[in-house]
Design an enzyme around this catalytic site. Structure first.
Site, mmCIF file in Angstrom:
data_model
loop_
_atom_site.group_PDB
_atom_site.id
_atom_site.type_symbol
_atom_site.label_atom_id
_atom_site.label_comp_id
_atom_site.label_asym_id
_atom_site.label_seq_id
_atom_site.Cartn_x
_atom_site.Cartn_y
_atom_site.Cartn_z
ATOM 1 C CD GLU A 238 -3.005 -1.277 0.274
ATOM 2 O OE1 GLU A 238 -3.179 -0.070 -0.440
ATOM 3 O OE2 GLU A 238 -3.566 -2.250 -0.032
ATOM 4 C CB CYS A 272 -2.012 7.201 1.347
ATOM 5 S SG CYS A 272 -3.222 6.385 1.989
HETATM 6 P P1 NAD Z 1 7.892 5.184 4.909
HETATM 7 O O1 NAD Z 1 8.258 4.160 3.865
HETATM 8 O O2 NAD Z 1 9.056 5.977 5.343
HETATM 9 O O3 NAD Z 1 7.754 3.799 6.337
HETATM 10 C C1 NAD Z 1 6.883 2.866 6.262
HETATM 11 C C2 NAD Z 1 7.394 1.903 7.317
HETATM 12 O O4 NAD Z 1 8.460 1.164 6.653
HETATM 13 C C3 NAD Z 1 7.729 2.468 8.657
HETATM 14 O O5 NAD Z 1 7.212 1.469 9.914
HETATM 15 C C4 NAD Z 1 9.270 2.197 8.604
HETATM 16 O O6 NAD Z 1 10.018 2.160 9.747
HETATM 17 C C5 NAD Z 1 9.366 1.082 7.924
HETATM 18 N N1 NAD Z 1 10.639 0.805 7.226
HETATM 19 C C6 NAD Z 1 11.714 1.900 6.639
HETATM 20 N N2 NAD Z 1 12.495 1.190 6.060
HETATM 21 C C7 NAD Z 1 12.600 -0.198 6.093
HETATM 22 C C8 NAD Z 1 13.079 -1.337 5.419
HETATM 23 N N3 NAD Z 1 14.372 -1.076 4.785
HETATM 24 N N4 NAD Z 1 12.452 -2.585 5.662
HETATM 25 C C9 NAD Z 1 11.205 -2.498 6.030
HETATM 26 N N5 NAD Z 1 10.642 -1.479 6.675
HETATM 27 C C10 NAD Z 1 11.057 -0.468 6.446
HETATM 28 O O7 NAD Z 1 6.801 5.627 5.009
HETATM 29 P P2 NAD Z 1 5.997 6.578 6.233
HETATM 30 O O8 NAD Z 1 6.792 7.959 5.945
HETATM 31 O O9 NAD Z 1 5.987 6.037 7.506
HETATM 32 O O10 NAD Z 1 4.460 6.848 5.572
HETATM 33 C C11 NAD Z 1 4.041 7.777 4.610
HETATM 34 C C12 NAD Z 1 3.967 7.057 3.404
HETATM 35 O O11 NAD Z 1 2.974 5.997 3.403
HETATM 36 C C13 NAD Z 1 3.460 7.939 2.280
HETATM 37 O O12 NAD Z 1 3.975 7.688 0.933
HETATM 38 C C14 NAD Z 1 2.010 7.591 2.112
HETATM 39 O O13 NAD Z 1 1.229 7.764 1.043
HETATM 40 C C15 NAD Z 1 1.924 6.064 2.335
HETATM 41 N N6 NAD Z 1 0.535 5.567 2.861
HETATM 42 C C16 NAD Z 1 0.205 4.773 2.044
HETATM 43 C C17 NAD Z 1 -1.324 4.241 2.439
HETATM 44 C C18 NAD Z 1 -2.126 3.269 1.697
HETATM 45 O O14 NAD Z 1 -2.904 2.569 2.243
HETATM 46 N N7 NAD Z 1 -1.834 3.044 0.590
HETATM 47 C C19 NAD Z 1 -1.673 4.477 3.732
HETATM 48 C C20 NAD Z 1 -0.914 5.433 4.622
HETATM 49 C C21 NAD Z 1 0.158 6.050 3.964
#
Ligand code: NAD
Length: 496
Positions: A238, A272
């Protein structure tokens, strides 16, 4: 593939408003994650052998914990993200609606059913059922720290799996709260939370889980998929979005402006499927801009009860918003409201830009801030063509009074969801699937598709009697072969 970096020993959560320390958590490294997955595997075996009613009841007890504790949970969301309490409560209410639906519809959706056997296998009873995967690793973001991960967690649990949840490093308290509420509702660790930053997430992606449900940015999604590739662990992604809202000349302009303002600026634009781009048919363009402008004085960020939205939760996002706004203005956009001076971290006042170059980063990358870009289009075909010109494809909105036109445009939007005459209309309908395409990801959470996403389709046959025309042997009778060939030509050889 082992995680690339060891996590820090502790994770400090801070208020995005004041920077003050909220709490310190020991972080989970690869060993702790493996331990949680192993405990989850035992819990999954226990969970899967419960009757559907027992599972449903446990999920509904967890739901009750979320409802009776909603104020406390909203306070944790507020402290960790800065989101106003009203927004936090709305998020919990929506999440609970989904949890309730998943709990009540899992058995009906996944249970064993007969399928038509067809002529060739008329002697067979064909059965299809959806069985749990085992342990699902859920990696969540911070922007909707309850609603978003529960979109995976509720459906994965309801489908009979155990879950190990890694909340965002910005919202560890919310993640902890959810698992503690589970422990009060159910004696087994069917839901566990592991706290940490990206390294903990990487450890979970590389662990022995049966599926990873990741919500976050496309950049991190790529790393998660690469880690999962090592074990061929399936993933559902997502990702982010760059959603468009299309305003037709016949639309209710005031309603469209209200939706654009809420969809673009709500939660400080950190949604998002929030509105980032607006395309308006030329005859109503000026009127739409005026309507948007008129609504902005009432929309102010802050941390008081009157605030429409809160701060930027992640300090680094402030620079992203500044870069997008500056680039758009340098490329000739004009500011309808606000500008670089609206950025006064951790808050950003509403920024509305018009006539924005389609190739500027404000139009091509996810801004994730309280900004709107509004461009004029000749007609709806041009609106659609521009809306679809994106590597994202999460959701979109269309405003028109003509239902057929709205439905036709919705079908042609290159997204996983479309709302006609509203924004985020699908979020509160648990029966509808949610997910995107392109950089917005793949796979579906929510609804029956969401339950199946966390299940394995299993095909079973029961031979009721010997086949009259039995070809599944080395010595079929010549008559059986002749009859089968005759039937084959009669059924399929006549061109229709
Ligand atoms: P992010 O990608 O920075 O982090 C998401 C998660 O991934 C966090 O828990 C983080 O600790 C973890 N993470 C970071 N590096 C990792 C790795 N190498 N391996 C595994 N996990 C890792 O995103 P964010 O800043 O937390 O969230 C914002 C983003 O999420 C935006 O792009 C937003 O649009 C998206 N989002 C999408 C939805 C959806 O349902 N499509 C919903 C909410 C947010």
């Amino acid at each position: 593939m082992p995680p690339t970096a060891a996590p820090a020993a502790t994770l400090t959560s801070r208020s995005p408003v004041t920077g003050e320390v909220l709490a310190e958590y020991p972080t989970a490294g690869a060993a702790e994650v493996a331990q949680a997955v192993s405990a989850g595997r035992q819990a999954a075996a226990w969970w899967a052998q419960l009757s559907p009613k027992q599972r449903r009841d446990a999920l509904l007890r967890w739901k009750r914990e979320l409802v009776t504790g909603a104020e406390a949970l909203a306070a944790v969301i507020n402290a960790e993200t800065g989101k106003p309490l009203g927004g936090a409560m709305l998020e919990i209410m929506l999440a609970v609606e989904h949890l309730d639906w998943a709990a009540r519809n899992a058995h009906k959706t996944l249970r064993r059913r007969k399928v038509a056997s067809g002529l060739l296998a008329a002697n067979q009873l064909g059965l299809l059922e959806y069985v749990p995967l085992g342990v699902v690793g859920v990696i969540g973001p911070w922007n909707y720290p309850v609603y978003t991960p529960l979109g995976s967690i509720s459906y994965a649990l309801a489908a009979g799996n155990a879950v190990v949840f890694k909340p965002s490093e910005y919202t560890p308290g919310v993640g902890r709260w959810l698992a503690e509420a589970w422990a009060r509702a159910c004696p087994q660790p069917v839901l566990q939370t592991v706290v940490g930053d990206g390294a903990t997430g990487a450890a979970l992606a590389s662990s022995d889980v049966d599926k990873v449900a990741f919500t976050g940015s496309a950049a991190t999604a790529r790393k998660v998929m690469a880690a999962c590739a090592e074990r061929l662990t399936p993933v559902v992604i997502e990702g982010g979005g760059k959603d468009a809202l299309i305003v037709a000349a016949d639309a209710d302009i005031d309603a469209a402006a209200t939706a654009a303002v809420f969809g673009g600026l709500g939660n400080a634009g950190q949604t998002c499927a929030g509105v980032e781009r607006v395309y308006v048919e030329a005859p109503v363009y000026d009127r739409f801009l005026e309507a948007v402008k008129a609504k902005l004085p009432a929309v102010r960020p802050g941390d008081g009860p009157d605030a429409a939205y809160g701060p930027m939760t992640m300090p680094s996002q402030v620079d992203v918003v500044r870069r997008h706004v500056t680039d758009a203005l340098e490329r000739g956009a004009f500011a309808v409201a606000g500008g670089p001076e609206s950025i006064r971290a951790p808050y950003i006042d509403p920024i509305v830009l018009a006539e924005v170059d389609e190739e500027s980063v404000a139009m091509t990358e996810e801004t994730f801030g309280p900004t709107l870009t509004v461009n004029k289009v000749r007609d709806l075909d041009e609106a659609l063509q521009r809306a679809n010109h994106s590597r994202y494809g999460l959701a979109g909105s269309i405003f028109t009074k003509d239902k057929q036109r709205g439905l036709a445009l919705a079908q042609r939007l290159r997204t996983g969801a479309a709302s006609i005459n509203s924004v985020l209309g699908f979020a509160a309908i648990p029966a509808l699937p949610f997910g995107g395409l392109g950089d917005s990801g793949f796979g579906r959470i929510h609804g029956a598709d969401g339950l199946r996403e966390f299940s394995r389709a299993k095909a079973v046959t029961w031979q009721r009697y010997r086949a009259p025309i039995d070809l599944m042997r080395f010595d079929p009778s010549p008559r059986a072969v002749r009859t089968a060939l005759w039937l084959f030509r009669m059924r399929h050889g006549r061109g229709h």
